[in-house]
Motif scaffolding. Structure first.
Motif, PDB file in Angstrom:
ATOM      1  N   VAL A 162       0.669  -0.957   0.023  1.00  0.00           N
ATOM      2  CA  VAL A 162       0.000   0.050  -0.271  1.00  0.00           C
ATOM      3  C   VAL A 162       0.734   1.186  -0.359  1.00  0.00           C
ATOM      4  CG1 VAL A 162      -1.540   1.140   1.610  1.00  0.00           C
ATOM      5  CG2 VAL A 162      -1.628  -1.347   1.026  1.00  0.00           C
ATOM      6  N   ARG A 163       1.648   1.059   0.390  1.00  0.00           N
ATOM      7  CA  ARG A 163       2.466   2.266   0.913  1.00  0.00           C
ATOM      8  C   ARG A 163       3.838   2.528  -0.644  1.00  0.00           C
ATOM      9  NH1 ARG A 163       3.945  -0.168   5.707  1.00  0.00           N
ATOM     10  NH2 ARG A 163       3.961   0.901   7.795  1.00  0.00           N
ATOM     11  N   ARG A 180       2.489   2.095  -3.663  1.00  0.00           N
ATOM     12  CA  ARG A 180       1.585   2.060  -4.466  1.00  0.00           C
ATOM     13  C   ARG A 180       1.323   3.540  -3.952  1.00  0.00           C
ATOM     14  NH1 ARG A 180      -2.384  -2.464  -6.203  1.00  0.00           N
ATOM     15  NH2 ARG A 180      -0.775  -4.238  -6.926  1.00  0.00           N
ATOM     16  N   MET A 181       1.563   4.416  -3.488  1.00  0.00           N
ATOM     17  CA  MET A 181       1.093   5.603  -2.837  1.00  0.00           C
ATOM     18  C   MET A 181       1.887   6.178  -3.120  1.00  0.00           C
ATOM     19  SD  MET A 181      -1.074   5.221   0.900  1.00  0.00           S
ATOM     20  CE  MET A 181      -1.079   7.286   0.771  1.00  0.00           C
ATOM     21  N   SER A 182       3.293   5.696  -2.482  1.00  0.00           N
ATOM     22  CA  SER A 182       4.544   6.298  -3.354  1.00  0.00           C
ATOM     23  C   SER A 182       4.487   6.069  -4.500  1.00  0.00           C
ATOM     24  CB  SER A 182       5.335   5.778  -2.764  1.00  0.00           C
ATOM     25  OG  SER A 182       6.863   6.575  -2.659  1.00  0.00           O
ATOM     26  N   CYS A 186       0.532  11.451  -0.215  1.00  0.00           N
ATOM     27  CA  CYS A 186       1.328   9.869  -1.124  1.00  0.00           C
ATOM     28  C   CYS A 186       2.635   9.214  -0.516  1.00  0.00           C
ATOM     29  CB  CYS A 186       0.990   9.886  -2.467  1.00  0.00           C
ATOM     30  SG  CYS A 186      -0.332   9.988  -3.298  1.00  0.00           S
ATOM     31  N   PHE A 233      -7.855   7.989   5.479  1.00  0.00           N
ATOM     32  CA  PHE A 233      -6.021   7.697   6.078  1.00  0.00           C
ATOM     33  C   PHE A 233      -5.475   8.893   6.793  1.00  0.00           C
ATOM     34  CE2 PHE A 233      -6.758   5.878   1.467  1.00  0.00           C
ATOM     35  CZ  PHE A 233      -5.505   5.388   1.605  1.00  0.00           C
TER      36      PHE A 233
END
Length: 219
Positions: free
Chosen positions: A144-145, A147-149, A165, A191
């Motif tokens: 998840v981290r 993909r957000m980055s 992100c 979030f």
């Protein structure tokens, strides 16, 4: 309650629809100050791909304060990008695309999400699906981290996107309300996390989103 059966029935219900109407409301806060807000009222024809949307946005970020209202209409060819919720189509870039190993990583991620998913039935027969970061396995949290980055890197012109992100100590919760006909009534997403500034100061970042489908709620 069988999670896969519930998800299957929800997907089947969506697949049988011709038109979806919804309202998306979301905001991002930095140190308890709203830096971005959006309201998107949309109508999407799942047969033709035609989408109509009325979008209101407010931005208050790095000395810039902007309010914008627009109405847009576009068509996405059948079979592509059906569920963008009234937003123009975007390209998605998944992480860890490394052949067979990458495929197993994605499968493990999907199974981790399914395992962490919780379903409860309310007295009025509404089903509540919830997914929390705390219940995910470590490898799923890391994906998840990543993909957000990755998403933040692909939107360098949108500074407020980097705020959400590039979070540390990421926490999130997704809640989905489903009526007895397996129509999705509402989706709530939260979030939160911290971000380190240029002077190594800590900033608190929060994001909230609500996606409502009035037609389903009225049934």
């Amino acid at each position: 309650m069988n999670k896969i059966k519930v998800l299957y029935d929800v997907v089947k219900t969506i697949r049988n629809k011709e038109v979806i109407n919804g309202i998306l409301i979301a905001d991002i806060q930095k140190n308890q100050t709203t830096i971005f807000a959006i309201k998107n009222e949309f109508e999407k024809n799942l047969l033709t791909g035609q989408t109509k949307a009325k979008i209101n946005t407010e931005l208050d970020y790095e000395g810039k304060s902007v309010k914008h209202e627009s109405a847009t209409e576009f068509t996405i060819p059948f079979g592509r990008g059906r569920f963008h919720g009234g937003m123009p189509p975007m390209h998605h870039h998944g992480g860890r695309c490394g052949g067979l190993r990458g495929g197993f990583s994605k499968l493990a991620f999907a199974l981790g999400l399914l395992n962490a998913l919780e379903i409860k039935e309310q007295e009025n027969s509404t089903l509540v699906l919830s997914l929390e970061a705390a219940n995910l396995p470590d490898d799923a949290k890391e994906m998840v981290r990543e993909r957000m980055s990755h998403a933040g890197a692909h939107h360098p012109r949108h500074g407020f996107m980097k705020e959400i992100c590039s979070l540390e100590k990421l926490d999130f919760k997704v809640t989905v309300f489903i009526n007895p006909n397996y129509d999705i009534e509402k989706v709530l997403v939260t979030f939160s996390g911290t971000q380190q500034g240029e002077q190594k100061e800590q900033h608190e970042i929060k994001a909230n989103a609500e996606l409502a489908f009035p037609a389903a709620e009225s049934k």
